[in-house]
Design an enzyme around this catalytic site. Structure first.
Site, short mmCIF file in Angstrom:
data_model
loop_
_atom_site.label_atom_id
_atom_site.label_comp_id
_atom_site.label_asym_id
_atom_site.label_seq_id
_atom_site.Cartn_x
_atom_site.Cartn_y
_atom_site.Cartn_z
N HIS A 86 -1.37 -2.55 -1.13
CA HIS A 86 -2.14 -1.34 -1.23
C HIS A 86 -3.48 -1.40 -0.46
O HIS A 86 -3.95 -2.45 -0.16
CB HIS A 86 -2.72 -1.43 -2.53
CG HIS A 86 -1.58 -0.76 -3.59
ND1 HIS A 86 -1.20 0.79 -3.28
CD2 HIS A 86 -0.76 -0.92 -4.59
CE1 HIS A 86 -0.18 1.19 -4.08
NE2 HIS A 86 -0.12 0.11 -4.91
N CYS A 139 -2.65 1.95 3.08
CA CYS A 139 -3.35 3.06 3.03
C CYS A 139 -4.99 2.84 3.51
O CYS A 139 -5.29 1.75 3.35
CB CYS A 139 -3.32 3.72 1.98
SG CYS A 139 -1.70 4.29 1.30
#
Length: 418
Positions: A86, A139
């Site tokens: 993440h 991301c």
């Protein structure tokens, strides 16, 4: 000449933010480094949360591994870092002095974030004659290497100014941290959604009831399931509330919360920032002057002085002295730049990177594309060529994410990795 690597794959098993392909990304890159680029097994460190034979990918473990990797490097060495997991971004406390207006971060398994400035400071220590290549399939990874020149992409403000569709996102207005945070909090709290291939997304929302819908379902089944590798701030706040038992955590005090949780093991950037606030709090300068007026007092006004004093005496590195307000907001911008580093980001700062699962395999879309291009070229590809080819491949596959390249002009046409 040495070749050394640190590979990190985090799936966050058993949590609401669980991913699927990150460990596979690392396993494929591990094999690639050995078979195509001549790395030795003993010179590759792996961190993952899915195999107990490897160390846990905590913030402290990752930061130490990178520090050791760079600290042992010599001129002529090739260093490599791959991260799959993440990513998130916090509105930057430095406002329009920041490259992108945000602190882009990777998200270790314990939530001890590692920020763009941390990567900058680490890479700035790479000795001359040595280079480090970083791949972050996460991301918001555009701009993860702070102060590095953006060669391909539009995450930094310099490139945003030349991209018409990003002009409205420029944050050069006056008002400092408070006005910047107020303007960005609503956007930062929202996830941009799953970055699934665009044709699947379009068809999924189609109102057409014709036979095309049957074809759509078949295509979607064949392509598998897609999620993104974005940890939205609302989810990060929820996780931190659970870890601390406190319900008053918000965007403005995330840095303080991370400092309280991790102390000496917190991001050096966050420690320096909190030390600045505490020093100014002691001197009574948060309530006066232009910078105090710009919102810093709003972050610290609710803190218990005794708790802050104990925490800073116990945990803040006394060598991280800050003597003036300019340095406080520019974060020692005159430090050595990360000129010996190359960052390949999985997407732009405001984009998400796809995590894909099929019936047979899981992977990150960017990592998978990199492996495909390496196989096609037998590893004989420059940094620039690789990123352009990966972009093209992802676009043809319907993915919206646009990988970026950050490095000096010198490294543009250098071979990927070595």
């Amino acid at each position: 000449m040495g070749k050394k690597a640190v590979l990190v794959g985090i799936t966050y098993p058993g949590t609401k933010i669980q991913l699927s392909g990150c460990s596979n990304d690392v396993n494929r890159m591990h094999k690639c480094l050995i078979e195509r680029y001549g790395f030795n097994e003993e010179d590759i460190m792996i961190f993952t949360d899915t195999d107990p034979k490897y160390p846990q990918p905590t913030g402290a473990n990752i930061r130490k591994a990178l520090g050791d990797l760079i600290g042992s490097a010599e001129s002529g060495d090739y260093l490599f870092f791959h991260y799959s997991g993440h990513g998130t971004r916090l509105p930057s406390e430095t406002g329009d002095d920041d490259d992108t207006g945000y602190d882009e971060c990777i998200v270790p398994c314990d939530m001890n974030l590692i920020a763009d400035n941390d990567f900058r400071d680490l890479v700035a220590r790479v000795p001359d004659g040595c280079k480090i290549t970083l791949v972050s399939d996460s991301c918001h990874s555009g701009g993860l290497l702070d102060k590095s020149k953006e060669q391909i992409g539009n995450s930094t403000k310099q490139n945003q100014d030349s991209a018409k569709h990003n002009q409205e996102e420029s944050h050069s207005d006056h008002g400092g941290f408070r006005s910047f945070l107020k303007g960005q909090e609503k956007d930062a709290l929202k996830s941009r959604g799953t970055d699934i291939p665009s044709e699947v997304r379009h068809r999924r929302h189609s109102g057409d009831n014709s036979s095309e819908l049957e074809e759509i379902e078949e295509i979607e089944y064949e392509r598998g399931q897609f999620t993104n590798r974005s940890l939205s701030l609302s989810t990060l706040i929820e996780i931190l509330q659970h870890k601390t038992g406190k319900n008053d955590i918000n965007v403005g005090n995330i840095r303080l919360t991370l400092f309280r949780l991790f102390g000496k093991e917190a991001s050096p950037k966050f420690k320096t920032f909190m030390k600045i606030l505490f020093k100014r709090h002691q001197e009574g300068r948060l309530e006066e002057g232009s910078e105090g007026h710009h919102g810093m007092r709003g972050i610290i006004s609710g803190l218990a002085h005794e708790i802050m004093k104990i925490k800073f005496e116990d945990n803040v590195d006394e060598e991280a002295e800050v003597e003036n307000e300019q340095e406080a907001y520019e974060e020692a911008a005159e430090k050595k730049l990360p000129n010996n580093g190359i960052l390949i980001s999985g997407c732009q700062s405001d984009q998400t990177s796809a995590d894909a699962s099929t019936t047979s395999v899981s992977y990150g879309a960017c990592s998978d594309a990199i492996q495909a291009i390496i196989a096609e070229t037998n590893g004989d590809v420059s940094n620039k060529e690789l990123v352009l080819k990966v972009r093209e491949r992802l676009s043809k596959g319907g993915f919206k994410q646009e990988p970026g390249l950050y490095c000096t002009d010198e490294h543009l046409d250098h071979h990927f990795i070595c």
